[in-house]
Design a protein around this motif. Structure first.
Motif, PDB file in Angstrom:
ATOM      1  N   THR A  25       0.848  -1.181   0.000  1.00  0.00           N
ATOM      2  CA  THR A  25       0.000   0.000   0.000  1.00  0.00           C
ATOM      3  C   THR A  25       0.886   1.235   0.000  1.00  0.00           C
ATOM      4  N   PRO A  26       0.658   2.147  -0.953  1.00  0.00           N
ATOM      5  CA  PRO A  26       1.479   3.356  -0.940  1.00  0.00           C
ATOM      6  C   PRO A  26       1.201   4.170   0.310  1.00  0.00           C
ATOM      7  N   LYS A  27       2.250   4.788   0.827  1.00  0.00           N
ATOM      8  CA  LYS A  27       2.087   5.600   2.037  1.00  0.00           C
ATOM      9  C   LYS A  27       1.284   6.847   1.714  1.00  0.00           C
ATOM     10  N   GLU A  28       0.414   7.196   2.630  1.00  0.00           N
ATOM     11  CA  GLU A  28      -0.338   8.437   2.504  1.00  0.00           C
ATOM     12  C   GLU A  28       0.638   9.597   2.671  1.00  0.00           C
ATOM     13  N   PRO A  29       0.511  10.617   1.849  1.00  0.00           N
ATOM     14  CA  PRO A  29       1.419  11.755   2.018  1.00  0.00           C
ATOM     15  C   PRO A  29       1.092  12.515   3.309  1.00  0.00           C
ATOM     16  N   LEU A  30       2.096  13.103   3.892  1.00  0.00           N
ATOM     17  CA  LEU A  30       1.893  13.928   5.073  1.00  0.00           C
ATOM     18  C   LEU A  30       1.316  15.275   4.655  1.00  0.00           C
ATOM     19  N   THR A 105      -3.264   7.391  -6.579  1.00  0.00           N
ATOM     20  CA  THR A 105      -1.872   6.951  -6.686  1.00  0.00           C
ATOM     21  C   THR A 105      -1.764   5.676  -7.503  1.00  0.00           C
ATOM     22  N   ARG A 106      -2.830   4.891  -7.539  1.00  0.00           N
ATOM     23  CA  ARG A 106      -2.883   3.681  -8.363  1.00  0.00           C
ATOM     24  C   ARG A 106      -4.343   3.340  -8.580  1.00  0.00           C
ATOM     25  N   PRO A 107      -4.632   2.575  -9.607  1.00  0.00           N
ATOM     26  CA  PRO A 107      -6.039   2.247  -9.834  1.00  0.00           C
ATOM     27  C   PRO A 107      -6.608   1.453  -8.670  1.00  0.00           C
ATOM     28  N   ALA A 108      -7.761   1.859  -8.226  1.00  0.00           N
ATOM     29  CA  ALA A 108      -8.398   1.167  -7.104  1.00  0.00           C
ATOM     30  C   ALA A 108      -9.113  -0.071  -7.610  1.00  0.00           C
TER      31      ALA A 108
END
Length: 133
Positions: A25-30, A105-108
Motif C-alpha cells: 500500500t502506498p504511504k499516505e502523504p503527510l 496513486t494507483r487504480p483502485a
C-alpha cells in the motif's frame, strides 16, 4: 463429518484475510509535505523568491523554506499569511492541497476482490465456540 479432531478448536479470523497477494500500500502523504509542495509550486509559478514571499508574509525566509520542504507543521495563521503573500486565500491553499491529496496513486480495485468471504451458516455448526484473541 468435521475435518478436525473433537479436542481441537477451529480458528476463525476476526479480520478479513486477503485472498490474493496484496501489493504494498502506498504511504499516505503527510499534510505538511502536500501544503509545502503547493506553496513552493505557487511561488515558483509566480517567479518569486523565498525572500520576497517571506517578507510579504512577515515570516522568516528559513522558516518558509522549511515549510515548503515539509519540515515544519505550520499554524493556520502562518499558512494564511503565506497564502495571502502569494495572492491566495487560506481556502484556496487548502483547495489546492486537497486536489493534490485526491489524485489517485494507483487504480483502485473493488474491496470485495481483496478480502476473503465471510463464513456462511453452513460453515459453522450450532454449538461451535468462537474465541477472539
Amino acid at each position: 463429518m468435521s475435518s478436525h479432531a473433537p479436542d481441537q478448536a477451529r480458528v476463525i479470523p476476526l479480520r478479513p484475510v486477503p485472498t490474493e497477494p496484496t501489493e504494498p500500500t502506498p504511504k499516505e502523504p503527510l499534510w505538511r509535505d502536500v501544503v509545502g509542495d503547493v506553496l513552493r509550486r505557487e511561488r515558483l509559478a509566480q517567479e518569486r523568491t523565498l525572500k520576497d514571499v517571506a517578507d510579504s508574509a512577515r515570516i522568516s525566509m528559513p522558516y518558509l523554506s522549511e515549510l515548503e520542504r515539509g519540515r515544519k507543521e505550520a499554524s493556520s495563521e502562518v499558512l494564511a499569511a503565506a497564502a495571502h503573500a502569494l495572492g491566495l486565500g487560506l481556502a484556496d491553499l487548502l483547495a489546492l492541497a486537497h486536489g493534490r491529496l485526491a489524485q489517485p496513486t494507483r487504480p483502485a480495485r473493488p474491496l470485495r476482490s481483496r478480502i476473503a468471504p465471510r463464513p456462511t451458516e453452513t460453515q459453522s455448526r450450532p454449538g461451535d465456540v468462537r474465541l477472539a484473541a
